[in-house]
Scaffold this active site. Structure first.
Site, PDB file in Angstrom:
ATOM      1  N   CYS A 148       4.404   3.907  -5.895  1.00 53.63           N
ATOM      2  CA  CYS A 148       5.043   5.016  -6.601  1.00 53.63           C
ATOM      3  C   CYS A 148       6.531   4.736  -6.846  1.00 53.63           C
ATOM      4  O   CYS A 148       6.854   3.912  -7.696  1.00 53.63           O
ATOM      5  CB  CYS A 148       4.807   6.331  -5.862  1.00 53.63           C
ATOM      6  SG  CYS A 148       5.079   7.782  -6.905  1.00 53.63           S
ATOM      7  N   GLU A 207      -2.330   4.786  -0.255  1.00 55.54           N
ATOM      8  CA  GLU A 207      -2.192   5.045   1.182  1.00 55.54           C
ATOM      9  C   GLU A 207      -2.887   6.339   1.610  1.00 55.54           C
ATOM     10  O   GLU A 207      -3.148   6.534   2.801  1.00 55.54           O
ATOM     11  CB  GLU A 207      -0.709   5.093   1.569  1.00 55.54           C
ATOM     12  CG  GLU A 207       0.018   6.404   1.328  1.00 55.54           C
ATOM     13  CD  GLU A 207       0.320   6.729  -0.126  1.00 55.54           C
ATOM     14  OE1 GLU A 207       0.748   7.860  -0.419  1.00 55.54           O
ATOM     15  OE2 GLU A 207       0.129   5.845  -0.986  1.00 55.54           O
ATOM     16  N   HIS A 209      -1.210   6.369  -5.346  1.00 53.51           N
ATOM     17  CA  HIS A 209      -1.005   6.437  -3.895  1.00 53.51           C
ATOM     18  C   HIS A 209      -2.249   5.958  -3.141  1.00 53.51           C
ATOM     19  O   HIS A 209      -3.034   6.775  -2.636  1.00 53.51           O
ATOM     20  CB  HIS A 209      -0.645   7.864  -3.475  1.00 53.51           C
ATOM     21  CG  HIS A 209       0.742   8.261  -3.841  1.00 53.51           C
ATOM     22  ND1 HIS A 209       1.811   8.132  -2.976  1.00 53.51           N
ATOM     23  CD2 HIS A 209       1.241   8.754  -4.999  1.00 53.51           C
ATOM     24  CE1 HIS A 209       2.912   8.543  -3.583  1.00 53.51           C
ATOM     25  NE2 HIS A 209       2.596   8.923  -4.810  1.00 53.51           N
TER      26      HIS A 209
END
Length: 254
Positions: free
Chosen positions: A114, A224, A222
């Site tokens: 990001c 994660e 994202h």
């Protein structure tokens, strides 16, 4: 049980915040957990380490560099634009740019998410759209803050992987897939030093890598978020940690 102290050491850039009036640097757990689950040892990097003599001492201890997302934005003067950025984090900018430049010179693996992708774009000479919502040809890439967090991180749009790059090598059986989308800025001009790895349906750059570098990957989404539950996300993080292990082997040969 595996000794985590034998795992690759991953330097993670933090974000500037204020907590009960005190200047604070923070990291969201999801970024750290994704590295741990993939086999790395995340180490938070205070912004003060941007000081050149400290950075020089730090770099040999790092096996990889991880640039997570953030509510803040890169300062526009760093990519040649005027005006203020109300959500700036100048100390993070300073450390991130120094780390990227050093990592590219020393061939240290980088994984950027990001804001991290945007830092990678800027550090290599590119520029950003400051407000994607003002570009009529683009999709809405921001999350709805009124939704529960789980829904904010739900898949939002597809990305198309470009052939012949790092991302297609990591995901050879997957030329397009859905990703979440939680960003108000994005890559505008990409330097010739970078390869565009993926785009969204509106043409916006969603992933980049550094040409002639073993592993310097930035993604706009994202991975994660609940990374251990999604095969594509796991592959990205495990690919990063594998690159860090190769970097350790290279250092040991020198």
């Amino acid at each position: 049980m595996e000794n985590i102290m034998n795992n690759p050491v991953i330097g993670v850039v933090m974000c500037r915040n204020r907590l009960k009036g005190h200047a604070t640097q923070t990291l969201q757990e999801k970024y750290l957990n994704a590295i741990i689950h993939a086999g790395g040892l995340p180490i938070a990097l205070p912004h003060a380490l941007a000081e050149p003599s400290l950075l020089e001492q730090l770099l040999p201890k790092l096996d990889g560099i991880y640039l997570p997302g953030s509510p803040s934005n890169v300062q526009p003067h760093l990519y040649g634009e005027n005006g203020d950025e109300p959500d700036a984090d100048p100390e993070r900018d300073l450390l991130s740019m120094a780390l990227i430049n050093a990592a590219l010179e020393r061939r240290i693996p980088i994984f950027a998410i990001c804001r991290g992708l945007q830092e990678l774009v800027v550090a290599t000479g590119g520029s950003l759209h400051r407000k994607l919502c003002e570009q009529p040809e683009l999709l809405e890439h921001r999350e709805d803050p009124e939704l529960p967090v789980e829904q904010q991180y739900a898949p939002s749009h597809e990305v198309q992987v470009e052939e012949g790059g790092l991302l297609s090598a990591l995901l050879p059986e997957c030329s397009n897939f859905w990703v979440n989308s939680l960003h108000g800025q994005g890559a505008k001009v990409v330097s010739p030093r970078l390869r565009v790895e993926a785009r969204s349906p509106d043409g916006l750059v969603e992933a980049v890598s550094v040409i002639n570098h073993p592993f310097a990957l930035g993604v706009q989404w994202h991975p994660e978020w609940n990374s251990s539950e999604y095969a594509l996300s796991r592959i990205l993080f495990e690919g990063f940690i594998t690159a860090c292990q190769h970097h350790i082997a290279e250092k040991q040969r020198l």
